[in-house]
Design a protein around this motif. Structure first.
Motif, PDB file in Angstrom:
ATOM      1  N   ALA A  10      -0.474  63.078 -18.191  1.00 46.71           N
ATOM      2  CA  ALA A  10       0.271  64.203 -18.771  1.00 46.71           C
ATOM      3  C   ALA A  10       0.470  64.027 -20.271  1.00 46.71           C
ATOM      4  O   ALA A  10       0.321  64.982 -21.048  1.00 46.71           O
ATOM      5  N   ASN A  11       0.789  62.816 -20.698  1.00 49.76           N
ATOM      6  CA  ASN A  11       1.037  62.595 -22.119  1.00 49.76           C
ATOM      7  C   ASN A  11      -0.243  62.624 -22.951  1.00 49.76           C
ATOM      8  O   ASN A  11      -0.241  63.107 -24.086  1.00 49.76           O
ATOM      9  N   PHE A  14      -0.988  66.238 -23.320  1.00 46.54           N
ATOM     10  CA  PHE A  14      -0.038  66.862 -24.234  1.00 46.54           C
ATOM     11  C   PHE A  14      -0.408  66.566 -25.686  1.00 46.54           C
ATOM     12  O   PHE A  14      -0.355  67.446 -26.557  1.00 46.54           O
ATOM     13  N   TYR A  23       0.144  72.925 -29.636  1.00 46.70           N
ATOM     14  CA  TYR A  23       1.008  73.170 -28.479  1.00 46.70           C
ATOM     15  C   TYR A  23       2.130  72.142 -28.450  1.00 46.70           C
ATOM     16  O   TYR A  23       1.899  70.972 -28.734  1.00 46.70           O
ATOM     17  N   PRO A  24       3.369  72.525 -28.159  1.00 43.57           N
ATOM     18  CA  PRO A  24       3.838  73.839 -27.682  1.00 43.57           C
ATOM     19  C   PRO A  24       4.363  74.751 -28.790  1.00 43.57           C
ATOM     20  O   PRO A  24       4.825  75.847 -28.501  1.00 43.57           O
ATOM     21  N   LEU A  52      -3.647  68.571 -18.219  1.00 42.82           N
ATOM     22  CA  LEU A  52      -2.188  68.588 -18.121  1.00 42.82           C
ATOM     23  C   LEU A  52      -1.743  69.049 -16.732  1.00 42.82           C
ATOM     24  O   LEU A  52      -0.768  68.521 -16.174  1.00 42.82           O
ATOM     25  N   PHE A 237      12.148  68.157 -24.914  1.00 47.13           N
ATOM     26  CA  PHE A 237      10.986  67.314 -25.248  1.00 47.13           C
ATOM     27  C   PHE A 237      11.347  65.834 -25.129  1.00 47.13           C
ATOM     28  O   PHE A 237      10.606  65.040 -24.537  1.00 47.13           O
ATOM     29  N   TYR A 240      11.477  64.714 -21.540  1.00 52.06           N
ATOM     30  CA  TYR A 240      10.192  64.423 -20.913  1.00 52.06           C
ATOM     31  C   TYR A 240       9.621  63.088 -21.390  1.00 52.06           C
ATOM     32  O   TYR A 240       8.928  62.396 -20.629  1.00 52.06           O
TER      33      TYR A 240
END
Length: 265
Positions: A10-11, A14, A23-24, A52, A237, A240
């Motif tokens: 996921a990281n 990202f 993004y984001p 992601l 943020f 997470y």
């Protein structure tokens, strides 16, 4: 490994999206501008969103693995009030002491009603807290079933929300349609539902941990839940980031326990 993989995938995705698509932050721009920027490089941006989504989807097998492998043991040195056994004490247990639904023969544990099964209470020391999957025993089974379903739901809504980018957005040219898509699949399904379910799952898992990881998980869950308030985007943020580190820590702890259990055989 699943917990560590989920956090890392996921990281990495990202970071890739931040580099390729801003993004984001770009989501705060007008829909026409966001759509144009996406269509400038749909393959790469869509690929990062797909990665992601895979990272988010790994939360489902993580929840299932925790269900079958067992949860971290409670804090060492405290009375096991949920089982009435002090740390280090041998626990004779009969099938009759179980919940009414479990009075029938426990084929998952191989114990018939009335048979005594001595077992030491779970401590955080590696020799005493090895995962009890071999016995088919999961502490606080009701809570684990809840955590399992919440984790799967959290993964599902986030995957649905993220997959709009590689599967639907490449074929959207109208900014109005794109905006509606972002509100429904993004803001409502992927983000709002995802924040709430992820936070709840984290609390359900962290509540049975030692003090530090428990507090860490609670703080991360609270910060993630602030994503419902757009003004607190930075807190979300940070939540997470804390959550990812918490997952990595939990995964490392389980690997250490598994190795200690293997070495003790």
């Amino acid at each position: 490994m699943l917990l560590i993989a989920a956090a890392l995938v996921a990281n990495i995705a990202f970071i890739g999206l931040g580099s390729a698509f801003d993004y984001p932050a770009i989501l705060q721009r007008p829909p026409a501008e966001v759509l144009e920027r996406f269509h400038d490089n749909p393959a790469v941006i869509g690929g990062w969103f797909l990665l992601l989504a895979i990272g988010a989807g790994l939360l489902a097998p993580v929840a299932l693995k925790l269900r079958t492998a067992g949860m971290p043991a409670p804090v060492a040195g405290k009375l096991r009030t949920d089982e009435g056994v002090a740390p280090g004490a041998v626990k004779p247990r009969t099938a009759g002491l179980l919940a009414p639904a479990a009075v029938k023969p426990r084929t998952d544990e191989g114990v018939a009603p009335g048979a005594v099964k001595p077992r030491t209470a779970g401590l955080l020391a590696p020799a005493a807290v090895k995962l009890r999957a071999a016995e088919g025993v999961v502490p606080a089974a009701g809570k684990l079933r809840t955590a399992e379903w919440v984790g799967i739901a959290a993964a599902a809504v986030q995957v649905v929300g993220l997959l709009r980018w590689p599967l639907i957005v490449p074929f959207v040219d109208d900014p109005g349609t794109f905006h509606t898509l972002n509100v429904v699949m993004g803001n409502i399904v992927g983000e709002a539902c995802g924040y709430v379910l992820t936070a709840i799952w984290t609390v359900l898992v962290a509540r049975r941990m030692a003090v530090l990881p428990r507090v860490w998980g609670f703080v991360a869950a609270g910060a993630i839940a602030t994503g419902l308030a757009p003004a607190l985007a930075l807190v979300n943020f940070a939540g997470y980031v804390l959550w990812s580190l918490w997952l990595i820590g939990l995964g490392t702890q389980q690997l250490t326990r598994a190795r200690a259990a293997h070495a003790s055989r």
